[in-house]
Design a protein around this motif. Structure first.
Motif, PDB file in Angstrom:
ATOM      1  N   VAL A   3       0.820  -1.212   0.000  1.00 53.81           N
ATOM      2  CA  VAL A   3       0.000   0.000   0.000  1.00 53.81           C
ATOM      3  C   VAL A   3       0.854   1.264   0.000  1.00 53.81           C
ATOM      4  CG1 VAL A   3      -2.007  -1.092   1.047  1.00 53.81           C
ATOM      5  CG2 VAL A   3      -0.270  -0.062   2.516  1.00 53.81           C
ATOM      6  N   ASP A  55      -0.455   2.849  -3.306  1.00 50.44           N
ATOM      7  CA  ASP A  55      -1.553   2.238  -4.025  1.00 50.44           C
ATOM      8  C   ASP A  55      -2.676   3.257  -4.120  1.00 50.44           C
ATOM      9  OD1 ASP A  55      -4.284   0.403  -3.670  1.00 50.44           O
ATOM     10  OD2 ASP A  55      -2.775  -0.436  -5.024  1.00 50.44           O
ATOM     11  N   ASP A  56      -3.431   3.197  -5.202  1.00 52.49           N
ATOM     12  CA  ASP A  56      -4.511   4.166  -5.404  1.00 52.49           C
ATOM     13  C   ASP A  56      -5.521   4.158  -4.264  1.00 52.49           C
ATOM     14  OD1 ASP A  56      -4.758   3.840  -9.051  1.00 52.49           O
ATOM     15  OD2 ASP A  56      -3.422   5.025  -7.771  1.00 52.49           O
ATOM     16  N   SER A  57      -5.702   3.024  -3.631  1.00 50.16           N
ATOM     17  CA  SER A  57      -6.714   2.900  -2.585  1.00 50.16           C
ATOM     18  C   SER A  57      -6.403   3.722  -1.338  1.00 50.16           C
ATOM     19  CB  SER A  57      -6.898   1.434  -2.198  1.00 50.16           C
ATOM     20  OG  SER A  57      -5.712   0.917  -1.627  1.00 50.16           O
ATOM     21  N   ASP A  91     -12.821  -0.751   4.742  1.00 45.12           N
ATOM     22  CA  ASP A  91     -12.030  -1.530   3.778  1.00 45.12           C
ATOM     23  C   ASP A  91     -10.549  -1.542   4.103  1.00 45.12           C
ATOM     24  OD1 ASP A  91     -13.926  -0.825   0.707  1.00 45.12           O
ATOM     25  OD2 ASP A  91     -14.240  -2.245   2.343  1.00 45.12           O
ATOM     26  N   ASP A  92     -10.100  -0.686   5.014  1.00 41.36           N
ATOM     27  CA  ASP A  92      -8.697  -0.687   5.427  1.00 41.36           C
ATOM     28  C   ASP A  92      -8.415  -1.739   6.494  1.00 41.36           C
ATOM     29  OD1 ASP A  92      -8.909   2.876   5.239  1.00 41.36           O
ATOM     30  OD2 ASP A  92      -7.965   1.529   3.772  1.00 41.36           O
TER      31      ASP A  92
END
Length: 132
Positions: free
Chosen positions: A48, A61-63, A88-89
């Motif tokens: 990430v 990472d884009d997220s 989501d993390d």
């Protein structure tokens, strides 16, 4: 013997923040690739945030772009500031690094768990839980 030890995980509500730390030992390198990976059950570990220690080069990472910040202290200290955490993390987070990856390949796309498995080192992991 190279050791990486993470700390700082925990449970927060969505929108909260956590700061992860990684303390390294057993090496003297000052310029090398390090990263924070995360893993959820049944999935592969994914990078990430990646940094080439001793430089300003970072990659995300884009997220997590705009929410997470990877940083270094000494050549043995790695951090991950996580803001605006979302459910989501939720994952196990791992500190990782190796001394063979070139700076040009030290980014969130190229730096995979396979690379670390083949030639690097993992921390033991720390759990992050984000509730909605």
């Amino acid at each position: 013997r190279v050791l990486l030890l993470e700390s700082g995980g925990g449970s927060v509500q969505a929108g909260g923040s956590l700061r992860l730390s990684c303390e390294g030992s057993g090496y003297t390198y000052r310029r090398f690739c390090m990263a924070w990976f995360r893993q959820t059950p049944g999935k592969e570990r994914e990078a990430v945030a990646v940094i080439f220690m001793g430089t300003d080069k970072t990659s995300y990472d884009d997220s997590v772009k705009g929410r997470f910040t990877i940083s270094q202290g000494t050549h043995r200290q790695l951090y991950l500031q996580m803001n605006n955490l979302q459910p989501d993390d939720t994952a196990s987070y791992y500190c990782a690094g190796d001394f063979l990856t070139e700076e040009s390949d030290c980014d969130s796309v190229s730096y995979s768990s396979t690379v670390v498995e083949q030639q690097g080192y993992w921390g033991q992991g720390t759990q992050v839980n984000v509730s909605s």
